[in-house]
Design an enzyme around this catalytic site. Structure first.
Site, PDB file in Angstrom:
ATOM      1  N   HIS A 117       7.342  15.790  -4.448  1.00 54.17           N
ATOM      2  CA  HIS A 117       7.033  14.738  -3.476  1.00 54.17           C
ATOM      3  C   HIS A 117       5.972  15.287  -2.520  1.00 54.17           C
ATOM      4  O   HIS A 117       6.120  16.392  -1.992  1.00 54.17           O
ATOM      5  CB  HIS A 117       8.305  14.357  -2.713  1.00 54.17           C
ATOM      6  CG  HIS A 117       8.165  13.094  -1.943  1.00 54.17           C
ATOM      7  ND1 HIS A 117       7.357  13.004  -0.825  1.00 54.17           N
ATOM      8  CD2 HIS A 117       8.713  11.871  -2.112  1.00 54.17           C
ATOM      9  CE1 HIS A 117       7.421  11.778  -0.355  1.00 54.17           C
ATOM     10  NE2 HIS A 117       8.232  11.069  -1.118  1.00 54.17           N
ATOM     11  N   ARG A 147       3.666   6.772   4.340  1.00 52.41           N
ATOM     12  CA  ARG A 147       2.291   6.582   3.845  1.00 52.41           C
ATOM     13  C   ARG A 147       2.037   5.117   3.530  1.00 52.41           C
ATOM     14  O   ARG A 147       0.948   4.599   3.779  1.00 52.41           O
ATOM     15  CB  ARG A 147       2.044   7.456   2.608  1.00 52.41           C
ATOM     16  CG  ARG A 147       1.727   8.905   2.981  1.00 52.41           C
ATOM     17  CD  ARG A 147       1.530   9.768   1.754  1.00 52.41           C
ATOM     18  NE  ARG A 147       2.775   9.950   1.045  1.00 52.41           N
ATOM     19  CZ  ARG A 147       2.978   9.676  -0.241  1.00 52.41           C
ATOM     20  NH1 ARG A 147       1.983   9.232  -0.987  1.00 52.41           N
ATOM     21  NH2 ARG A 147       4.144   9.859  -0.818  1.00 52.41           N
TER      22      ARG A 147
END
Ligand SMILES: Cc1cc2nc3c(=O)[nH]c(=O)nc-3n(C[C@H](O)[C@H](O)[C@H](O)COP(=O)(O)OP(=O)(O)OC[C@H]3O[C@@H](n4cnc5c(N)ncnc54)[C@H](O)[C@@H]3O)c2cc1C
Length: 531
Positions: A318, A338
């Site tokens: 990740h 994000r």
């Protein structure tokens, strides 16, 4: 609180924020993506891999850490274990995370007697840590077909079509089931399920409950388990070996009672392995976001029993694992940060990748920046890049981060970092096992009467899992495995043996494979020393 050296770097992030705000970064072409991954993604670092020398996947590539476990003997003296079953049941479910609990509930709903055995407590799992949400095509602008295309694309078309099709088609019904049980997904102003897009996803499809989606769902499922009269729960009882009958069919497991430090055997008509992934094997020395139980036990147990594995050389790193403070290294910062506009910024105050690229591409780009000297070094010598969270607060409005990410906000406030004012230093963290034990649409492995669901299973996510597809997969295949396993309740389990283990050992010896490792791991070394 950040030390002065990092505050200097944060000043660069602050100073460049205004300029970065309107900046559009083009998405990568497929050739650029391919080049980036080959050069920087850990899955492509040949030094981290070797070919297996034994078993159903002999010749296949996997990490050294997994190969060590698959080529190892157990640390048990099998000749001293009594195989006289202390318990006899229809379905034995191994693992108390989302997949295991779902399998147990659905098996019980078919009238099967169920034992659910897990390493620690029910719920102590990666599932309760799931933050960002779950995919399911419930929005009017979406469809299972779109979900299928996105999932296949994210996985580099390496996922098995029939498994992906099954997952996306079952998605809306799984959401309905969870809602009926009382899972309280977030709603929009009109009362509909609130959905949003994420990296590599073409429609608003992520549903969530704040940033504690997994915890909330598990709370509801745990209540259901306690209500289930046909489910016996055994906690602190990890499986250390599967058992088989004379035909090589799975018919139970040897468990280890952690409290009394003794082994005992459970006989079953079918077994569902739902013991999760392998993040705590820390491939190539990467930090991990996973819980301490994620030591890849399912792969070891199933492989010795003859099961075929799929995609066991592909892992998800990740992009945004915490790099500072030191005690939080590896902890996940959800992708939702994000999706909501948080930018990745290097030590020069520059963006270097479109943040909505898939996870593998974002991770590879971060590794590139750090290896090329554009990273930011912590006092402990770790290197990362900034995730500009204050930018989210600026664009979404004051108080947004605290409201939208209450759990993350609180965690960082404890170390005196206010994420609405200070960015977070991040680096890829080992997060997910993209492959696992090969299953069919019912969740059955290549060993009869052995089912697998959840992160332990392989074939669905190809070479990269899209955000939110794991939560969906554990409920879809947990349900399917539980239902199919329950149908075996009238079958004859036969004698409980460890014949497959002895045959595996003979093969190891004949191939002159010797290993310093023993398996299954059960607990990472740094935990064992504290037990
Ligand atoms: C920090 C974090 C955030 C995440 N966020 C998301 C997200 O937002 N959306 C999403 O889709 N996915 C997310 N994921 C991934 C997802 O949560 C997991 O892949 C999924 O929950 C795995 O479920 P599972 O039931 O297969 O395994 P787990 O939930 O890990 O459960 C496995 C269980 O098996 C037990 N066990 C292990 N070994 C044994 C053994 N030998 N015998 C008996 N029991 C054993 C474990 O202790 C555990 O209880 C996240 C993962 C992490 C770590």
């Amino acid at each position: 609180m950040y030390p002065d050296s990092l505050c200097d770097s944060i000043a660069i992030v602050d100073a460049t924020r205004e300029k970065r705000k309107g900046e559009e970064l083009l998405r990568l072409t497929s050739a650029e993506m391919e080049g980036l991954l080959r050069r920087y993604h850990p899955d492509y670092r040949e030094a981290g891999f070797r070919n297996l020398r034994i078993g159903a996947n002999r010749g296949d590539r996997t990490t050294h850490e997994i190969a060590d476990l698959l080529e190892a003997f157990s640390n048990l003296d099998h000749s001293k274990i009594s195989l006289e079953p202390e318990f006899d049941t229809d379905v034995l479910v191994l693992g108390g995370g989302g997949a295991g609990v779902t399998a147990a509930l659905f098996a019980e709903s078919m009238g099967a007697r169920v034992i659910l055995a897990t390493k620690l407590r029910v719920g102590n799992s990666n599932t309760i840590m799931a933050l960002g949400g779950m995919q399911a095509s419930v929005h009017e602008d979406d469809s299972p077909v779109r979900h299928f295309a996105d999932t296949m694309g994210a996985g580099k078309f390496a996922g098995k079509r029939e498994l992906v099709k099954t997952m996306v088609e079952d998605g809306p019904a799984i959401v309905k089931w969870l809602l009926e049980l009382g899972v309280d997904f977030d709603r929009d102003e009109e009362g509909n399920l609130a959905t949003r897009k994420a990296g590599g996803i073409t429609a608003p499809r992520i549903i969530s409950i704040g940033d504690y989606t997994g915890l909330n769902i598990m709370k509801v499922l745990k209540d259901e388990i306690r209500k289930g009269e046909g489910i016996e729960v055994m906690e602190f009882a990890p499986a250390v070996e599967l058992t088989t009958n004379g035909f090589g069919e799975c018919n139970g497991a040897v468990l280890f009672d952690l409290g009394r430090k003794r082994h005992f055997t459970v006989r079953a008509r079918a077994v569902v392995l739902a013991t999760g992934g392998s993040g705590r094997l820390h491939f190539q020395g990467f930090p991990s976001s996973n819980n301490f139980g994620a030591t890849g036990d399912a792969i070891v147990l199933a492989y010795r029993a003859g099961a075929r594995l799929e995609g066991i050389d592909s892992f998800q790193y990740h992009p945004t694992g915490v790099m500072f403070p030191d005690h939080m290294v590896g902890v996940l910062v959800t992708e939702a940060a994000r999706s909501l506009g948080g930018q990745l910024v290097n030590g020069k105050g520059e963006r270097f990748i479109n943040e909505l690229e898939t996870r593998d591409a974002c991770s590879a780009a971060i590794i590139r920046e750090c290896e090329e000297g554009n990273g930011v070094r912590t006092p402990a010598g770790k290197v990362g890049v900034w995730l500009d969270t204050p930018l989210i607060e600026e664009t979404q409005g004051k108080g947004f981060l605290k409201r939208r990410f209450p759990s993350m906000y609180r965690h960082f406030m404890r170390v005196k970092i206010d994420i609405s004012k200070r960015p977070l230093l991040t680096y890829p963290t080992l997060h997910y096992q993209n492959g696992g034990i090969l299953i069919d649409e019912k969740g059955e492995t290549t060993v009869r009467n052995l089912f697998t669901a959840g992160e332990a299973a392989g074939g669905i996510h190809g070479r990269n899992r899209a955000m939110g597809n794991s939560l969906l997969d554990i409920f879809v295949f947990g349900r399917r495995a539980g239902l199919a396993a329950a149908k075996r309740k009238y079958s004859e389990p036969g004698n409980v043996t460890l014949g497959h283990v002895y045959r595996y050992y003979d093969r190891l010896k004949s191939l002159r494979i010797s290993s310093v490792a023993t398996s299954p791991t059960l607990f990472p070394e740094f935990i064992v020393s504290k037990l």
